[in-house]
Scaffold this motif. Sequence first.
Motif, PDB file in Angstrom:
ATOM      1  N   ASN A   1       0.805  -1.232   0.000  1.00 20.97           N
ATOM      2  CA  ASN A   1       0.000   0.000   0.000  1.00 20.97           C
ATOM      3  C   ASN A   1       0.834   1.277   0.000  1.00 20.97           C
ATOM      4  O   ASN A   1       0.275   2.374  -0.019  1.00 20.97           O
ATOM      5  CB  ASN A   1      -0.905   0.027   1.242  1.00 20.97           C
ATOM      6  N   TYR A   2       2.135   1.108   0.039  1.00 19.44           N
ATOM      7  CA  TYR A   2       3.060   2.252   0.129  1.00 19.44           C
ATOM      8  C   TYR A   2       2.640   3.440  -0.753  1.00 19.44           C
ATOM      9  O   TYR A   2       2.596   4.587  -0.305  1.00 19.44           O
ATOM     10  CB  TYR A   2       4.453   1.742  -0.263  1.00 19.44           C
ATOM     11  N   PRO A   3       2.305   3.186  -2.035  1.00 17.44           N
ATOM     12  CA  PRO A   3       1.974   4.343  -2.889  1.00 17.44           C
ATOM     13  C   PRO A   3       0.740   5.113  -2.426  1.00 17.44           C
ATOM     14  O   PRO A   3       0.616   6.301  -2.720  1.00 17.44           O
ATOM     15  CB  PRO A   3       1.712   3.715  -4.268  1.00 17.44           C
TER      16      PRO A   3
ATOM     17  N   LYS B   1      14.352  10.556  -9.807  1.00 12.41           N
ATOM     18  CA  LYS B   1      13.635   9.796 -10.834  1.00 12.41           C
ATOM     19  C   LYS B   1      12.942   8.554 -10.257  1.00 12.41           C
ATOM     20  O   LYS B   1      11.872   8.159 -10.704  1.00 12.41           O
ATOM     21  CB  LYS B   1      14.673   9.400 -11.895  1.00 12.41           C
ATOM     22  N   ASP B   2      13.571   7.936  -9.249  1.00 10.65           N
ATOM     23  CA  ASP B   2      13.000   6.692  -8.709  1.00 10.65           C
ATOM     24  C   ASP B   2      11.631   6.898  -8.053  1.00 10.65           C
ATOM     25  O   ASP B   2      10.922   5.925  -7.799  1.00 10.65           O
ATOM     26  CB  ASP B   2      13.980   6.026  -7.719  1.00 10.65           C
ATOM     27  N   GLN B   3      11.285   8.155  -7.766  1.00  8.40           N
ATOM     28  CA  GLN B   3       9.978   8.412  -7.138  1.00  8.40           C
ATOM     29  C   GLN B   3       8.938   8.914  -8.134  1.00  8.40           C
ATOM     30  O   GLN B   3       7.804   9.229  -7.759  1.00  8.40           O
ATOM     31  CB  GLN B   3      10.130   9.431  -5.998  1.00  8.40           C
TER      32      GLN B   3
ATOM     33  N   ALA C   1      -1.414  10.093  -0.075  1.00 10.97           N
ATOM     34  CA  ALA C   1      -2.025  10.883   0.993  1.00 10.97           C
ATOM     35  C   ALA C   1      -1.063  11.965   1.483  1.00 10.97           C
ATOM     36  O   ALA C   1      -1.456  13.124   1.669  1.00 10.97           O
ATOM     37  CB  ALA C   1      -2.420   9.964   2.152  1.00 10.97           C
ATOM     38  N   ASP C   2       0.215  11.602   1.661  1.00 10.99           N
ATOM     39  CA  ASP C   2       1.233  12.588   2.082  1.00 10.99           C
ATOM     40  C   ASP C   2       1.170  13.824   1.193  1.00 10.99           C
ATOM     41  O   ASP C   2       1.257  14.957   1.652  1.00 10.99           O
ATOM     42  CB  ASP C   2       2.660  12.039   1.895  1.00 10.99           C
ATOM     43  N   ILE C   3       1.071  13.535  -0.089  1.00 14.45           N
ATOM     44  CA  ILE C   3       1.154  14.627  -1.069  1.00 14.45           C
ATOM     45  C   ILE C   3      -0.167  15.388  -1.136  1.00 14.45           C
ATOM     46  O   ILE C   3      -0.215  16.609  -0.998  1.00 14.45           O
ATOM     47  CB  ILE C   3       1.510  14.057  -2.467  1.00 14.45           C
TER      48      ILE C   3
END
Length: 316
Positions: A129-131, A150-152, A136-138
């Motif tokens: 569920n990490y994404p 780039k990895d994010q 939500a953070d964003i």
Amino acid sequence: MQKKRLLSGVKPTGRPHIGNYFGAIKQFVDLQDEYESFVFVADYHALTTAHSQQNPEEVRNSIKDVVRTYLAAGIDPNKTTLFQQSAVHEHTELAWIFECLTTMPYLMRAHAFKDAEAKNKEISVGTFNYPMLMAADILLYDPDVVPVGKDQQQHVEYARDTAEKFNNLYGDTFAVPEHIILEGVATVPGTDGQKMSKSYNNTIPLFGTKEEIGKAVMGIVTDSEGGRPENVYAIHKLFKSEGELEALYSEKEGSYKELKEALIEDIEASVAPMRERYESITDGEIKNVVAQGAVRAHEQAAAKMIDVRQKVGVTL
Ligand code: TYM
């Protein structure tokens, strides 16, 4: 004119490295006057790694290390709202709501999940569920921009898709943010030429001692064919202009050891003043900064959640 808003974060696992600095943290510092900024420590995300689950003391120390790094790098807590993710409960609350809108096949497309699966790792629900926690953070803060490496990028795309999905269902609620990924530092290479990453064991710690930095630099893989050690050069470029490096690398062509020594000195020259500040920051200062940041972040997040709860129908 109202400033645009910026939001980003760093996960407290292992020590921040020069990839985190050039790929992300430096942008937070450079943009804090131009943007109204929210920068946080993604401490609940850190709990997805088995290593962190078994080491609460290490988690605590890593959180402090990230805050210390932010401050030493030049984030001014009077300009930037600096806080811990875990201190603003709305992050996990909104993540749940997003998880209910999201399908498993969609999350199964995440690179991080696919990598873990390919390595036959046991995958926790949190990792899967990490994404959604990151979305939500964003989205809680309606940022215009999210500076990341780039990895994010894919994670920011998940946040954008989630905002659009929610907005379509419930009406306009969340701003759809853009990532900022700077060319040249999108993927800072590590000592083996792959992406610098805590999990690849190829990092140069940003605030390591000169000896630690020296050891990491001396370990840079130099199996280049020509006279120029490409893996050394790729890291050196972050600290000196290509013009200056051109002269140095042609003068010392083939002398890999001397070029590495020059790189150590150049890293030291940029990092030493920040490291001095890093070492002077007390735990008390860190706690005050994040306590003050949590109040400001919570104000924003709480207001957003009143709207979200109303829209999903749980407010009577
Ligand atoms: P994390 O902690 O892995 O990395 C923090 C930031 O550093 C960038 N980065 C790099 N940039 C260039 N080259 C590299 N080798 C390199 N390694 C790391 C990352 O891209 C990132 O910008 N999931 C995030 C933390 C997070 C977050 C968020 C970020 C949680 N919620 C909301 C932005 C917005 C992470 O694990 O980053």
